[in-house]
Write a protein that holds these residues in place. Structure first.
Motif, mmCIF file in Angstrom:
data_model
loop_
_atom_site.group_PDB
_atom_site.id
_atom_site.type_symbol
_atom_site.label_atom_id
_atom_site.label_comp_id
_atom_site.label_asym_id
_atom_site.label_seq_id
_atom_site.Cartn_x
_atom_site.Cartn_y
_atom_site.Cartn_z
ATOM 1 N N ARG A 160 0.909 4.244 -2.996
ATOM 2 C CA ARG A 160 0.095 5.367 -2.548
ATOM 3 C C ARG A 160 0.681 6.647 -3.146
ATOM 4 O O ARG A 160 1.752 7.062 -2.815
ATOM 5 N N ILE A 202 0.835 -1.202 0.000
ATOM 6 C CA ILE A 202 0.000 0.000 0.000
ATOM 7 C C ILE A 202 0.874 1.259 0.000
ATOM 8 O O ILE A 202 0.627 2.193 -0.761
ATOM 9 N N GLU A 203 1.880 1.285 0.836
ATOM 10 C CA GLU A 203 2.774 2.440 0.882
ATOM 11 C C GLU A 203 3.428 2.684 -0.471
ATOM 12 O O GLU A 203 3.590 3.825 -0.896
ATOM 13 N N LEU A 245 -6.352 1.279 3.855
ATOM 14 C CA LEU A 245 -6.222 2.073 2.633
ATOM 15 C C LEU A 245 -6.564 3.547 2.836
ATOM 16 O O LEU A 245 -6.505 4.332 1.886
ATOM 17 N N ARG A 287 -4.383 7.433 -6.096
ATOM 18 C CA ARG A 287 -5.554 7.769 -5.276
ATOM 19 C C ARG A 287 -6.700 8.273 -6.145
ATOM 20 O O ARG A 287 -7.850 7.905 -5.949
#
Length: 172
Positions: free
Chosen positions: A81, A77-78, A145, A86
């Motif tokens: 991102r 996720i990091e 998230l 997004r």
């Protein structure tokens, strides 16, 4: 196995290698599915670098595999991102369905599924993998998230619809 985790946390490199080899297939599979196959090997290595760095913080409140799984999810996720990702995740409208390439058919349904999964937008794929593959609840996904539970549900619905469309058998 827990002995190896404790030894690795104390700095035993050989014990860490055993932990690495024991958990590598599952972590690699999770990373591959969450990332859509992009940079899978590199991300998997990032997960284990983070494991080595954070192993001392593992308290044993949950199973090591649970702790490792959560850490792997967070690393992926990091990594993905960003503002662009997004915006894609929250993209509105059904025009997203038009971005799918024409379905390719093979006799191997698992290959069709993996291919279809890789074509999902990042947010929809992340939610689908976390919910339908890994068994997370929408509130947990929302926390991971940094989205609302409603957005998680919408992304899951979108992912399922896109997968159905992609995997739908051709009709005569």
């Amino acid at each position: 196995m827990t002995d190896d985790v404790a030894l690795a946390a104390a700095g035993d490199v050989s014990a860490f290698e055993r932990v690495y080899h024991a958990h590598l297939p599952r972590v690699h599979s999770l990373v591959r599915r969450m990332s859509g196959g992009r940079d899978t090997d590199e991300l998997t290595q990032d997960v284990f670098v983070r494991v080595w760095q954070k192993l001392g913080s593992f308290r044993g409140d949950a199973a090591f595999s649970t702790w490792l799984h959560r850490l792997a999810v967070n690393v992926v996720i990091e990594r993905f991102r960003s503002d662009t990702i997004r915006r894609q995740r929250l993209r509105d409208g059904d025009d997203i369905f038009e971005t799918l390439p024409a379905p390719s058919r093979s006799r191997d349904l698992s290959m069709d599924f993996e291919t279809a999964l890789a074509t999902l937008p990042d947010g929809a794929r992340e939610v689908f993998v976390l919910h339908d593959v890994e068994g997370y609840k929408h509130r947990e996904i929302a926390t991971l998230l940094e989205i609302s539970a409603g957005t998680s549900k919408a992304q899951l619905h979108r992912a399922r619809m896109m997968l159905r469309r992609r995997l739908r058998p051709e009709r005569p």
